[in-house]
Each structure stands twice: as structure tokens, then as C-alpha cells.
Write an enzyme that holds these catalytic residues in place. Structure first.
Site, short mmCIF file in Angstrom:
data_model
loop_
_atom_site.label_atom_id
_atom_site.label_comp_id
_atom_site.label_asym_id
_atom_site.label_seq_id
_atom_site.Cartn_x
_atom_site.Cartn_y
_atom_site.Cartn_z
N LYS A 1 4.10 131.81 54.76
CA LYS A 1 2.76 132.95 55.00
C LYS A 1 3.35 134.31 55.46
CE LYS A 1 -1.01 133.50 57.21
NZ LYS A 1 -2.66 132.61 57.47
N ASP B 1 -7.84 131.10 66.72
CA ASP B 1 -8.33 131.17 65.33
C ASP B 1 -9.26 130.35 64.37
OD1 ASP B 1 -9.43 133.36 63.50
OD2 ASP B 1 -7.35 133.26 62.12
#
Length: 417
Positions: free
Chosen positions: A37, A133
Site C-alpha cells: 500500500k 476507518d
């Protein structure tokens, strides 16, 4: 286009969003495929050094997490100002894609997904880590049906400064605000913030859409903070009342009015999850009665189990599940010896019909162990639990919350000795 990041060979892009892009990559040092990522720190300018320090701190914390529902973090760092995480490559589909294809999910499947998320949160919160999140795109369903919660630590690293609303921060996206707790949007994140986000996800699994969908980040925040949650019944009929009440509790505006912990949420969701002892069978009444029993009403539940067993058309497996429920009610009413005899009788039939490794058989054996402890037969209980511990490890899937329960009870008995 193929490129590299340090020793990692980036082979194909897997997805991108407001926080960055994810690549599949080859790690030649360990001869394995990984997910890399790359975070997008655009908009931070001179704050990049601060962001980098915070990112590396959060990456070190989350790399210590070890849970079947959390992808392992192998590496992290910064190369020429580009922040990256190297993680276990998880095959499967994002829950957002599943919702796009299927819309609202069956109650038992929705509750099962939510319970798996709650199990991960219970572990992470116990380690002092809040996700921040939680949303469908961060929930991956593997080909074997297991759930993985992605991106622990990323939101914490990109958290806005105190007093800055999340939706005006450089990393904010409307898709995040859709699932964000009211207090979190103004920089006051607590473990209960994750529970609110889980409530938004569960609402969407049941209704086919999140509770609030206005396209403006500011209006979404306003709705989360001030507007009543649209009733689930307005989107779908037949949702069990207890499950509706749980969703409403998760979506309370005040975090102190939500359930006390993810552990509590996980336990409550079990009433609607198909675990084959009470909820995974054909008759929907079994889940409702089990929820009644667990809520502290064994006498009423006992009456309803007996009525169900007298009903026409109920199958043999359902009858066995109801008989287990009757025994547990009897035990809760103080008739421990009678409950023990009932469970032993059911166990023989369950083994014959379902097989010795069926989860329902393992659950009945565990309940027998608990009752043996209550009757003072500690030696017999410990022998049973030692055998059961190995059988649970062999027959229950990784991530099943029932794995480890026999070991935990054995440890308590050892301390008592």
C-alpha cells in the site's frame, strides 16, 4: 506499468482510494506475493515529516497485531517521501463489491459478517488500537468465507489535527464520512467510534444502503451528529426486533450510550449467526428463543422451546437444537443435574446424526463440561475439556470465536485448584 519499490517488484494495481493505491508485488527476499500500500500524502506540504513519523509509529504498533481476521504487516517505511506498507496478500472480494452485486444480505449472513468484525475489534481494542476507518471497502471476504479487516493504523497515521474536522482534512473522502462516528469527525476518536462505524456497515448489510447517503461531506456529518437514523423497517421487513435494537444502539450519537465493548457486540450478534446449535438450522424461531434465553429469561424460553418441539413439520436436527436449548434453560433455572442428563442424552443423538466433528456436537460437549464444573465433578470436567480442546482446534475454522474456550476454562480450573 510495472515498477519497483525498493526490493519489491510491483506487478499489478489492485485498487486505489483517497488514501493511496494498493499493488500486488513480489518479495524476492522471501519468495512470496504481498500487497504493497502506497499512501498518498498530497496536501500535507511541510507537514510531511510529521506525517511520516506518525505513520511509522502507527505501522510499528499495528504490525504487532496477530489475529486471523487481520492481515499480517511484513514491512513498512518511506522511500523518497513515499510511505508504504507491505502486508499479507489476501485473496477475495471487498464487502463493498459484494453489496454492489447482491444488495441487502440475509439476516444470518449479515450478522455473521458483523460478528466477525466485532471479534477483530474486540482483539484490537484490547491491544489499545482503534481502527478509525471501518467501512465495506476495508472488509475482505476470502474464498473460504473468512473475513479480514484491512488498513489498521492507516487512518490513525492520517488523523487530522485536534479540533480540525475530519471532512476538511487533506485525506478526507465522502466515502469515509458515510461511516464515521459524530465524535470522530471532530477529532475525538474512542473505541466506541469503531462500534458506530460497525453499526453503519451492519445497517447497510440489512438495508442495502447506509443510514445516511447525502453526497456532501458536511451534510453527512450533520446527519450523523443530529438526524435520527432512518428506521430499518422502512427499507426491509422481517428483521428480528433484537437485531434492530442492536443496530440502533450501535448508532447512538453519544458514544457512552452505545454497547460497552466490541466483546459485548460479538456476544449479542451470536443470537442471529448460524452456529448450528441454535441459529444455523432451518427453523427461524430457534434464533429468537436463543436470544430470549441469553437475555436472562430462561423460563419463558423454556416454554417456547417446548412449544416449538410440539409444532408440526419440525425436522430432527431442529428438534435436537431445541432440546439443547431446553437443557440450557433448565440449567439456568438451577436444575443443574437435570440439565446435565438432558445434554448427555442429546449428545449421543447429535453424534449419530451430525458426526463427531460437527460444531453443534462440540458446543454440547463444552456445555456438559461447564455443568460438570457446576456439579463439583471437576476431575471429569477437566478430562472432557482436555479432549475437547484438541478437537476444537482440529474441527473449528481459524477465527471461530469458540476456539480456545476449553483452554480458557481449563486455566481457570487450574487456578482454582
Amino acid at each position: 506499468m510495472r515498477r519497483s519499490l525498493g526490493r519489491y517488484e510491483l506487478t499489478r494495481e489492485l485498487g486505489r482510494g483517497g488514501m493511496g493505491v494498493v499493488w500486488e508485488a513480489h518479495d524476492p527476499g522471501h519468495e512470496r506475493q504481498v500487497a504493497v500500500k502506497l499512501l498518498a500524502p498530497r496536501g500535507y506540504g511541510s507537514e510531511l515529516t510529521t506525517l511520516e513519523r506518525r505513520f511509522l509509529r502507527e505501522a510499528r504498533l499495528t504490525s504487532r497485531l496477530s489475529h486471523p481476521g487481520i492481515p499480517a504487516v511484513y514491512d513498512h517505511g518511506s522511500i523518497e517521501g513515499e510511505l508504504y506498507l507491505v502486508m499479507e496478500l489476501v485473496p477475495g472480494r471487498g464487502l463493498d463489491a459484494i453489496l454492489d452485486d447482491e444488495g441487502m444480505l440475509p439476516v444470518d449472513r449479515a450478522a455473521g459478517i458483523a460478528r466477525s468484525v466485532a471479534d477483530v475489534l474486540a482483539y484490537a481494542h484490547g491491544q489499545g488500537i482503534v481502527h478509525r476507518d471501518l467501512k465495506p471497502s476495508n472488509l475482505m471476504i476470502t474464498p473460504s468465507g473468512e473475513l479480514k479487516v484491512l488498513d489498521f493504523g492507516v487512518a490513525a497515521a492520517l488523523e487530522p489535527h485536534p479540533g480540525e474536522t475530519r471532512f476538511t482534512a487533506a485525506n478526507a473522502t465522502p466515502g469515509t464520512v458515510v461511516y464515521m462516528a459524530p465524535e470522530q469527525a471532530v477529532g475525538k476518536t474512542v473505541p466506541a467510534s469503531d462500534l458506530y462505524s460497525l453499526g453503519c456497515v451492519l445497517y447497510e448489510l440489512l438495508a442495502g444502503r447506509p443510514p445516511f447517503t447525502d453526497g456532501s461531506p458536511f451534510m453527512l456529518y450533520h446527519q450523523h451528529a443530529n438526524e435520527p437514523v432512518p428506521p430499518l423497517a422502512g427499507h426491509r421487513h422481517g428483521i428480528p426486533p433484537g437485531l434492530r435494537k442492536l443496530v440502533e444502539g450501535l448508532l447512538e450519537k453519544n458514544p457512552e450510550e452505545r454497547p460497552a465493548s466490541a466483546t459485548e457486540v460479538r456476544a449479542l450478534l451470536s443470537a442471529w449467526v448460524p452456529d448450528r446449535v441454535v441459529t444455523g438450522l432451518a427453523h427461524p424461531k430457534l434464533a429468537e428463543i436463543a436470544a430470549l434465553r441469553r437475555s436472562g429469561h430462561p423460563a419463558r424460553a423454556l416454554e417456547e422451546y417446548e412449544e416449538l418441539m410440539d409444532a408440526s413439520g419440525i425436522g430432527r436436527v431442529d428438534v435436537l437444537a431445541a432440546r439443547v436449548g431446553v437443557a440450557l434453560c433448565v440449567g439456568a433455572l438451577g436444575r443443574t443435574r437435570e440439565a446435565l442428563d438432558r445434554l448427555k442424552s442429546v449428545l449421543a443423538e447429535q453424534r449419530s446424526l451430525l458426526g463427531p466433528g460437527d460444531p453443534a456436537v462440540l458446543d454440547t460437549r463444552y456445555e456438559i463440561g461447564v455443568l460438570l464444573v457446576r456439579t463439583g465433578e471437576r476431575h471429569a470436567a477437566m478430562e472432557l475439556l482436555r479432549r475437547l480442546e484438541g478437537d476444537e482446534d482440529r474441527d473449528l475454522p481459524v477465527g471461530d470465536p469458540r476456539r480456545g474456550r476449553s483452554q480458557a476454562l481449563l486455566k481457570r480450573l487450574d487456578r482454582m485448584s
